[in-house]
Structures are given as C-alpha cells and as structure tokens.
Design an enzyme around this catalytic site. Sequence first.
Site, PDB file in Angstrom:
ATOM      1  N   GLU A  76       0.841  -1.211   0.000  1.00 59.54           N
ATOM      2  CA  GLU A  76       0.000   0.000   0.000  1.00 59.54           C
ATOM      3  C   GLU A  76       0.871   1.254   0.000  1.00 59.54           C
ATOM      4  O   GLU A  76       0.821   2.094   0.913  1.00 59.54           O
ATOM      5  CB  GLU A  76      -0.961   0.002   1.191  1.00 59.54           C
ATOM      6  CG  GLU A  76      -2.042  -1.041   1.066  1.00 59.54           C
ATOM      7  CD  GLU A  76      -3.162  -0.887   2.082  1.00 59.54           C
ATOM      8  OE1 GLU A  76      -2.976  -0.185   3.081  1.00 59.54           O
ATOM      9  OE2 GLU A  76      -4.227  -1.486   1.874  1.00 59.54           O
ATOM     10  N   GLU A  90      -6.605  -7.574  -0.539  1.00 59.54           N
ATOM     11  CA  GLU A  90      -6.982  -7.541   0.876  1.00 59.54           C
ATOM     12  C   GLU A  90      -8.416  -7.067   1.006  1.00 59.54           C
ATOM     13  O   GLU A  90      -8.825  -6.115   0.334  1.00 59.54           O
ATOM     14  CB  GLU A  90      -6.149  -6.505   1.655  1.00 59.54           C
ATOM     15  CG  GLU A  90      -4.720  -6.833   1.908  1.00 59.54           C
ATOM     16  CD  GLU A  90      -4.053  -5.709   2.722  1.00 59.54           C
ATOM     17  OE1 GLU A  90      -4.759  -4.989   3.452  1.00 59.54           O
ATOM     18  OE2 GLU A  90      -2.838  -5.542   2.591  1.00 59.54           O
TER      19      GLU A  90
HETATM   20  C1  GLA Z   1      -3.985  -2.376   5.019  1.00 62.05           C
HETATM   21  C2  GLA Z   1      -2.608  -2.996   5.116  1.00 62.05           C
HETATM   22  C3  GLA Z   1      -2.571  -4.232   5.966  1.00 62.05           C
HETATM   23  C4  GLA Z   1      -3.420  -4.056   7.190  1.00 62.05           C
HETATM   24  C5  GLA Z   1      -4.822  -3.706   6.787  1.00 62.05           C
HETATM   25  C6  GLA Z   1      -5.773  -3.582   7.954  1.00 62.05           C
HETATM   26  O1  GLA Z   1      -4.750  -2.836   3.997  1.00 62.05           O
HETATM   27  O2  GLA Z   1      -2.067  -3.279   3.860  1.00 62.05           O
HETATM   28  O3  GLA Z   1      -1.226  -4.465   6.309  1.00 62.05           O
HETATM   29  O4  GLA Z   1      -2.885  -3.047   7.993  1.00 62.05           O
HETATM   30  O5  GLA Z   1      -4.794  -2.463   6.150  1.00 62.05           O
HETATM   31  O6  GLA Z   1      -7.067  -3.278   7.537  1.00 62.05           O
END
Ligand code: GLA
Length: 697
Positions: free
Chosen positions: A166, A324
């Site tokens: 991210e 995710e």
């Molecule tokens: C993001 C991050 C993860 C985690 C999630 C929690 O998507 O990439 O590492 O912290 O948030 O929702």
Amino acid sequence: MRRRTTPESFDPAQVRPWNAGLAGLGFGGDYNPEQWPDDVRLEDLELMREAGVNLLSVAIFSWATIEPREGELDWAWLDTTMDRLHGAGIQVALATATASPPPWLTREHPEILPRLADGTVLHQGGRQSYAVTHPVHREYALRMTTRMAERYRDHPALALWHVDNEIGCHVPRDYSAAAADAFRQWLRERYTTVDALNDAWGTAFWSQRYGSFDDVLPPLVAPTYANPTQQLDFDRFSSDALLDYYRDLRDTLRQITPHVPVTTNLMATSHTKGMDYFSWAPELDVVANDHYTAAADPERHVDLAFSADLTRGIAGGDPWILMEHSTSAVNWQPRNRAKLPGELLRNSLQHVARGADSVMFFQWRQSRAGAEKYHSAMVPHAGRDTDLWRDVVGLGDALEALGEVRGSRVRSRAAIVVDWPSWWGSELDSHPTQALRYMDQVQAWYGALWRRGVTTDMVSPGADLDGYDLVVLPTTYLVTDADAANVAAAAQRGATVVVTYFSGIVDEHDHVRLGGYPGAFRDLLGVRTEEFYPLQDGETVHVVGEAVGGAATADLWTEKSHVADDAEVMASYQDGALADRPAVTRRAVGQGHAWYVATRLDREGLDDLAGTLVAEAGVGPEFSAPAGVEVVRRWSDAAPPAGQEPTSWVFVLNHTEESATVGTEAAPVTGTELLTGERVSGTLTVPAGGVRVLRVG
Ligand code: GLA
C-alpha cells in the site's frame, strides 16, 4: 526522476500470468508466520488445506525479522515457509519485505524519516516511516529487494512479486529535505526553464517569481494560501515519486526474475486521493486492490461496488486481484463491528462479480500482539469452532465452484469519468466554496446509476469512450484541450454526455479558461456561466423540471448561467438568488446530447435525473431486480460457436433482508446456478442476504 529503467533485455511477453499455477480463482491472504511459533505454523498448513487456500502474500513486514541487525540475515524461517507452502500446493505473492524499515536503519539514518508540511518528523515505531525519495532509503530498499529476488528466484512457490505494501497509505505527501530535492528535479524535468515554471505557476502574483529552481520549496505551512499550481504540481510530483519507488523496486525484480509478474496493492477507493492510479496502471503486470467496508455505512455494499469498478477501470477492464479485505471487523474505524451473517460471502463475490479473479484477506491468522490484534482474520482468536471459520471454509468452496469465471470480463455501456488532477484541483483552498468534495459528486452519480441497476465503468478523461452510450463527468474541474475534445467527440458520435458543476474550469496549470464557465465545455454544453453562487451550510434551493422528477431540492452550488439558442433548459431554480435561471440543460450534439447539471441535486432528484439519462442513452439493466438486489454479468473471452453468444455468468447479490426474485417472462433468466448446482429456468430466487451465480450459455 527515474534512476533505473527496466533492463533492455526485458520482454513483457515472457512474464507468465500471475495465476498460471492456479486451477481457478485465487483464495488466501496475508500470511505472517513470523508472529507465531512452529506448532502454530504447522497447524496453519492443515487449516489452509481445509479452507482450500491457494495463494498467500508473504513477508510484507518481514524486513526486521530477516535482518534484525544490519547485514545479519535470517532466512531459515522464510525458506521453511516457502517450502512448506509449496508442499501444500499454495502459491506465493512474495513481498519485497520493504514495507517498513527495521529500527536499526532509522536509528543509523534518521534522515530517511518523512516529514509533514509543518516540519513534524514521522518517527519509527508505527510503520512506513521512510521518505520515499530518500537516496539512502532507496539504496537499502533496493538491497533488500535484490536479496529477496536472488534467494527465491527459482522457488516453485513464487507466483507473483508484491512490491512493498500500500505505497503511500500513511505518507502520501512527504515534505522532507529529500522530497524537496526530488520535487525540484521533477520541476526541472517538467518545465526545463524557470521562466516556464513562473508562467505555469502564475508567480507574477504576490511577488512569488522564482529566479532559480533552487529557490522552490514544497508547499510547506505558510502564512496564507500557498500557490495553487505549486500545490497541484506537488500532488502530481508526490504521486509520481511514490510510483517511481515502485518502479525502481520492480525493475530490480525484473532484472533477476524477468518471468515473474510484479504488482503492488493499490487502495482504489473513494478516499485514496494521494495516488493517480490511472498513471500507475501501465506499470503493474496485474492490478491488485485492497478494500475495506465501513461498518457504520448502511450502504457499504455500494461503496464496495464503487471500489471494485474503479479497480477494474484502472485495470483497463482486465480481471484483477482483490489483495486484501476483511473477513469481519477491522481495528481502525471509530467502532469496529463484526460483519453480519452472509456478509463475508456477499462482499467477496461482489468483488468477483465486478472482475476480481482472486479473493484475499488481511490476514490469515488473527495476531495475538501488535496494533492489529483486534482486526479480524481468516483464523480468528476463538479458533476453528466458530461461525467465522465455517464461513471462510464455505467461501473456499464457493470460489472453487466459481473457478470457471476466471478470465471473464464485465461489459458496460455507461462510464463515469474519474480524474485525480480534478480531485486535487477542485479541492484546493481559496476556492468559491470550501465545502465541495470531489468524490462526493462522483459517488453520488455512481450511487444513482447503481440504484438504477446500471453497471458502470470508471475511466479517465482521455480514455477511449467509443463503447459508451452514457458518459458522466462529475466536477471534472481540470481538463486539457485534448481531453475536452475526447468528451465532445463522444457526444458527436451518439453518447449522452453529462457534465456537472465546477467542470472544465481550468487548464492543466490551474489557469482559468476565460470567456465564461464551464470553460472547456462551454461550447459543447451551450452554457455560459457568469458567476458562482455557492450556498451556505444548510441553505437549499428548489429546482423544477420534468428531468428531475418534477421538483427537487439542491444545495452546495448554484451558478448564474445563460443557455445558447440551441440548448434547452430542462430544470430551473424556483427560488433563491437565481430564481428562474437554468439548473439543468441539454443540447443536441451530432448524434448525441450534452447535459449540464449546474447544482448538487438531492438524492431523489438525482435518482430521477439518472432515470431520465439512462432512458435517453438506452443503458438500462438487462434484468429487472428489486431495490437492493445487485445483478452484474461477466462474459467469457472465448469466441463462441457461430451465431451464439459467449458464455456468461450472472451474479445476483441480495443486499436486502427479504428473499428476492430476478427474471420475468419478458426477460427470463435461464442457466445453471453454480453455488447450488440447480437448473434455473425463467426466474431465480435469492434468499435474504444471499448470492447466486448463474452460468448462461
Ligand atoms: C492495510 C494494510 C494491511 C493491514 C490492513 C488492515 O490494507 O495493507 O497491512 O494493515 O490495512 O485493515
């Protein structure tokens, strides 16, 4: 800004598909075995088999575990993990392990820490505490990336590279000295001469003229408004700088493993303003996205659809990876409620319906310690005897049953134009109103079309608009001449084009287009606006006209406009300072029409207007469904036998608390339902909160 380039020998054709090793759809999540002792890791493998997991992201936050002290490397646990996952038939999206620098690195090199606009240093102790442009950080990150690639280059479990994590999530804008240097370099490349920069930034104003690039700073906290074009360019630069970091790591991977596809997980959502993902997309071998629903939002399924469609738009219509989402609660909203029964399956298959070929979660096993221990996972704290675990296993079964949809594509004849520079530009300070939020408008139009059952693509203003019969441009504030011409050509060709307030106002340098608003779209729309009349907080006006369902309420924005002789007024203000003046207009253009919506209509008014536009453009849904029931279709890419339609899969997602029936005599639904195996002929009933997927043809 680029230091490295893709190696000359690199041939995109030799990159294998990310899912080459999977039989159907991907299923899994972030796997962080370094948080657990070995007996738990062994149990993980059994549970993964039980759930049908086939794809995991590994080593995202592992830098400090792999290299606890500089140069001291511990690979044993990761070697074992990779071997065991391979033994269990699981593919790995292996991370570069760079998502957070280890504590020794920021202690030895505190200069790599990022800063806010007021100079505040963002210290080590959370995550992502690095200045993305800092050469020292870059060197260490590239070294780590090289080590990962060299160690696992031939590992049979390696399916995909997952660069960092991210990128830009916590620090989308860095104002450190390294960022200032990189910004100046970026400006030199963009403008060549400082005079060109002065022209672009309009520095004759407020004694801002620069004599040298060396005098230029990022838009730091200043006594009053910073130069708007400086702010806009800093937004562009920051998005580019984050992308440059990705590209540098990717190119290192490509040198060592040219056959392995590379991606990073985007956050294509209504609140990710920092990165212009349309400009990122060409650099990714496959688009991957993360999305989380907001427990407090009763319409969170519409926000999910929005994110999924935006992701598909960024991917140019290709299938993408949901990298995710959450099985249940998150830990970072004000109140983190568990998901309701059926929500996990419905969320997951909604992403699949809209083009995801993989469903992954943060994370595999819920942590015992650390800041995310109250964030749900596939294996919850309470263990295997839980509804959540049974739902995860059920999802694995469902995804297996849907394996055949892999590679198929969503078709749409309606598009919403999304544009990061317009997002940045329209929300700058010193504007007619501080209350305007770009994404509110985009989401309002998206929601109105969603409620009409229209599947919508999200495209950039320069995209090929040929396939669309309805094109909506919400608050497209900043447009180039070329993009404005692209939009006008769509109307000429026959599309219904809709432009809303505060669009076409400035050129790419944030210079106002003179002669009356909405500048770049004035001729297309046949509208000329003299002045803006934004409304005060709580102030509304009434709008009357058949196109908005007779009467509607509007707020936020009004403007004093005139229509050209060849344009029609479709709705006007009934009261307020602009009573009787046009609020919604329409002009015939070539084979199509160009509409202008000069105010923010309330939900009912916008729904009615969307109905008018959908009818004019002929983009209504194929299947009628009750309110709150979503129908989306994916089409096979394979050529069908002559005279036949390709196979397609109709996803029906019932977001309501009542069972719902789709299909009528006039438009029957017929095919095989893949989750139950039932043969469906004519009508399909979907239980409350349930999902059904029909193979047609
Ligand atoms: C993001 C991050 C993860 C985690 C999630 C929690 O998507 O990439 O590492 O912290 O948030 O929702």
